[in-house]
Design an enzyme around this catalytic site. Structure first.
Site, PDB file in Angstrom:
ATOM      1  N   ARG A   1       3.132   6.519  11.882  1.00 40.80           N
ATOM      2  CA  ARG A   1       2.480   6.003  13.072  1.00 40.80           C
ATOM      3  C   ARG A   1       2.269   7.154  14.052  1.00 40.80           C
ATOM      4  NH1 ARG A   1       0.876   2.588  10.419  1.00 40.80           N
ATOM      5  NH2 ARG A   1       1.341   0.370  10.467  1.00 40.80           N
TER       6      ARG A   1
ATOM      7  N   ASN B   1       0.821  -1.226   0.000  1.00 35.79           N
ATOM      8  CA  ASN B   1       0.000   0.000   0.000  1.00 35.79           C
ATOM      9  C   ASN B   1       0.852   1.272   0.000  1.00 35.79           C
ATOM     10  OD1 ASN B   1       0.947  -0.163   2.587  1.00 35.79           O
ATOM     11  ND2 ASN B   1      -1.041  -0.564   3.549  1.00 35.79           N
TER      12      ASN B   1
ATOM     13  N   GLN C   1      -5.602   3.188  18.452  1.00 39.80           N
ATOM     14  CA  GLN C   1      -6.626   3.058  17.429  1.00 39.80           C
ATOM     15  C   GLN C   1      -7.632   1.984  17.804  1.00 39.80           C
ATOM     16  OE1 GLN C   1      -3.896   4.586  13.676  1.00 39.80           O
ATOM     17  NE2 GLN C   1      -4.951   2.668  13.469  1.00 39.80           N
TER      18      GLN C   1
HETATM   19  P1  NAD Z   1      10.365   0.986   4.404  1.00 41.87           P
HETATM   20  O1  NAD Z   1      10.898  -0.075   5.270  1.00 41.87           O
HETATM   21  O2  NAD Z   1      10.412   0.811   2.925  1.00 41.87           O
HETATM   22  O3  NAD Z   1      11.074   2.371   4.734  1.00 41.87           O
HETATM   23  C1  NAD Z   1      11.264   2.820   6.033  1.00 41.87           C
HETATM   24  C2  NAD Z   1      12.465   3.747   6.035  1.00 41.87           C
HETATM   25  O4  NAD Z   1      12.533   4.382   7.318  1.00 41.87           O
HETATM   26  C3  NAD Z   1      13.785   3.002   5.813  1.00 41.87           C
HETATM   27  O5  NAD Z   1      14.505   3.643   4.778  1.00 41.87           O
HETATM   28  C4  NAD Z   1      14.490   3.133   7.159  1.00 41.87           C
HETATM   29  O6  NAD Z   1      15.901   3.209   7.049  1.00 41.87           O
HETATM   30  C5  NAD Z   1      13.896   4.441   7.672  1.00 41.87           C
HETATM   31  N1  NAD Z   1      14.048   4.621   9.114  1.00 41.87           N
HETATM   32  C6  NAD Z   1      13.912   3.707  10.111  1.00 41.87           C
HETATM   33  N2  NAD Z   1      14.176   4.279  11.286  1.00 41.87           N
HETATM   34  C7  NAD Z   1      14.482   5.572  11.034  1.00 41.87           C
HETATM   35  C8  NAD Z   1      14.853   6.657  11.860  1.00 41.87           C
HETATM   36  N3  NAD Z   1      15.024   6.518  13.187  1.00 41.87           N
HETATM   37  N4  NAD Z   1      15.074   7.846  11.276  1.00 41.87           N
HETATM   38  C9  NAD Z   1      14.971   7.986   9.933  1.00 41.87           C
HETATM   39  N5  NAD Z   1      14.642   6.995   9.103  1.00 41.87           N
HETATM   40  C10 NAD Z   1      14.397   5.795   9.654  1.00 41.87           C
HETATM   41  O7  NAD Z   1       8.866   1.208   4.893  1.00 41.87           O
HETATM   42  P2  NAD Z   1       7.660   1.904   4.103  1.00 41.87           P
HETATM   43  O8  NAD Z   1       6.966   0.886   3.268  1.00 41.87           O
HETATM   44  O9  NAD Z   1       8.152   3.161   3.471  1.00 41.87           O
HETATM   45  O10 NAD Z   1       6.689   2.240   5.313  1.00 41.87           O
HETATM   46  C11 NAD Z   1       7.105   3.102   6.359  1.00 41.87           C
HETATM   47  C12 NAD Z   1       6.075   3.113   7.464  1.00 41.87           C
HETATM   48  O11 NAD Z   1       4.874   3.736   7.002  1.00 41.87           O
HETATM   49  C13 NAD Z   1       5.601   1.724   7.926  1.00 41.87           C
HETATM   50  O12 NAD Z   1       6.494   1.125   8.825  1.00 41.87           O
HETATM   51  C14 NAD Z   1       4.278   2.068   8.573  1.00 41.87           C
HETATM   52  O13 NAD Z   1       4.480   2.426   9.928  1.00 41.87           O
HETATM   53  C15 NAD Z   1       3.791   3.283   7.787  1.00 41.87           C
HETATM   54  N6  NAD Z   1       2.642   2.940   6.909  1.00 41.87           N
HETATM   55  C16 NAD Z   1       1.452   3.568   7.121  1.00 41.87           C
HETATM   56  C17 NAD Z   1       0.349   3.241   6.342  1.00 41.87           C
HETATM   57  C18 NAD Z   1      -0.983   3.936   6.517  1.00 41.87           C
HETATM   58  O14 NAD Z   1      -2.005   3.423   6.065  1.00 41.87           O
HETATM   59  N7  NAD Z   1      -1.021   5.085   7.145  1.00 41.87           N
HETATM   60  C19 NAD Z   1       0.462   2.246   5.353  1.00 41.87           C
HETATM   61  C20 NAD Z   1       1.711   1.660   5.128  1.00 41.87           C
HETATM   62  C21 NAD Z   1       2.795   2.001   5.935  1.00 41.87           C
END
Ligand code: NAD
Length: 366
Positions: A264, A125, A293
């Site tokens: 989050r 997503n 939530q």
């Molecule tokens: P991803 O794993 O592809 O990317 C996450 C990135 O965050 C990575 O590059 C990682 O190095 C970086 N990261 C981790 N800790 C960090 C920090 N302390 N400071 C800076 N960067 C940091 O994940 P994604 O697919 O891009 O998703 C990210 C997040 O989005 C998910 O974990 C989830 O919590 C959230 N999300 C929300 C929804 C929604 O419906 N609102 C849907 C999907 C994902």
């Protein structure tokens, strides 16, 4: 002679209720009613499949059935919080599948200790969320919500809206986290001719990817936020990001900056954000994620406003659960289960915690 042993797994799914909408719209796959489209298939294989939205407290279906479950399916939209205490009781649990992306509602360190695998449907997503981020940035910067509310009220006072409306062109936008979602946000923002696109992430983008979007990495978080007109949060929730955007960090934000968080809720301090919006230090806050939530009715983020009465772009958690996204994460959940039942290896990008521990760096540098 070969003895055929038929293993019956108990699969438990905690999903949100879809009510009438789920009956009218069968593509609402992430609901209890439509059960990710898995019911007939799991039953045909002889597995027991328990589906419920009842997830809080010791008498909840979630806590009652976790003791027998081999497989737990949850979703970030209606999170079944799998705490260390529950891991202690989940003696048969082998696999947790997150139908979606983001497994912070599972105590991942406890999963490692109990040798329970945690898998997500990575990428399912991310475009849905990136589109929502771009929309939220625009609606804050252009002061859209108060403008629409004014029209519904029957009023017409252009300057009351225009006094707090800007163009995105020429602004500095930065993402905390430049993974799948963060990078897609940068890609989608490129044609808006922002002054600069920045990112803060402990993993640097590959050189060609950084160049393709023209994004500059800033390695110090305070320095990063102090340069941004708009900050968007796109990193997972883990020990290193819980409360990351707190009172102290907000002081380093540019006065009048906008903040969008679809990652989050608990990454941003609830009270510090509400206070910064109220006193105008933040001009706007938008997103779809909450520290609990469903969010309580009196959650400050539902009604908080900037001094001009706008700046709130909050919605329920739905950016990653569009009908298009639901089709993808339902299919991805089934494919993870197929691999598990067949004893086949899982797609590496889906594994958060594997049999030997963490298999991703996204949930913190370890
Ligand atoms: P991803 O794993 O592809 O990317 C996450 C990135 O965050 C990575 O590059 C990682 O190095 C970086 N990261 C981790 N800790 C960090 C920090 N302390 N400071 C800076 N960067 C940091 O994940 P994604 O697919 O891009 O998703 C990210 C997040 O989005 C998910 O974990 C989830 O919590 C959230 N999300 C929300 C929804 C929604 O419906 N609102 C849907 C999907 C994902």
């Amino acid at each position: 002679m070969i003895d055929l042993i038929l293993t019956v797994n108990q699969v438990v799914a905690i999903l949100y209720k879809g009510f009438q909408a789920a009956v009218q719209e069968p593509r609402l796959l992430g609901t209890t009613e439509n059960s990710l489209g898995l019911k007939a298939w799991l039953n045909s294989l002889g597995h027991e499949f328990v589906v419920s939205d009842d997830k809080e407290g010791s008498n909840s279906d979630f806590q009652k059935h976790i003791t027998d479950a081999q497989v737990l399916i949850t979703t970030p939209f209606h999170p079944g919080y799998l705490t260390r205490d529950l891991f202690e009781r989940a003696k048969n649990l082998e696999l947790c599948v997150t139908a979606g992306v983001g497994s912070d509602h599972i105590d991942l360190n406890a999963a490692v200790d109990h040798k329970v695998q945690v898998l997500e449907v990575s990428g399912s997503n991310v475009t849905s969320v990136a589109e929502h981020v771009v929309m939220s940035i625009l609606l804050l910067v252009r002061n859209f919500v108060p403008a629409h509310e004014m029209i519904e009220r029957g009023d017409w006072a252009v300057s009351d809206i225009a006094r707090n409306a800007f163009d995105l062109e020429g602004k500095v936008v930065g993402t905390i986290g430049a993974g799948r979602i963060g990078y897609r946000v940068l890609q989608r923002l490129k044609p808006f001719d922002c002054k600069e696109l920045l990112y803060f992430d402990y993993a640097a983008l590959p050189e060609a990817a950084g160049k393709a979007v023209g994004a500059r990495r800033v390695e110090d978080l305070k320095d990063f936020v102090s340069q941004c007109d708009v900050v968007t949060v796109n990193c997972p929730l883990h020990e290193g990001t819980r409360g990351l955007v707190n009172k102290e960090l907000l002081q380093s934000f540019k006065p009048g900056a906008w903040l969008v968080n679809t990652a989050r809720g608990a990454i941003c301090d609830k009270d510090a954000v509400a206070e910064a919006l109220k006193n105008g230090h933040l001009r706007g806050y938008a997103g779809d994620v909450w520290n609990v939530q469903p969010a309580p009715r009196d959650h400050a983020w539902r009604t908080m406003k900037n001094p001009l009465g706008g700046g709130n772009g909050m919605v329920p958690h739905y950016s990653g659960t569009t009908l298009d996204a639901q089709a993808r994460y339902a299919a991805g959940t089934r494919s993870i289960l197929e691999n598990y039942f067949a004893g086949q290896p899982q797609e590496p990008q889906n594994i958060i915690v594997g049999v030997k521990g963490y298999e991703t760096k996204a949930y913190g540098q370890r």
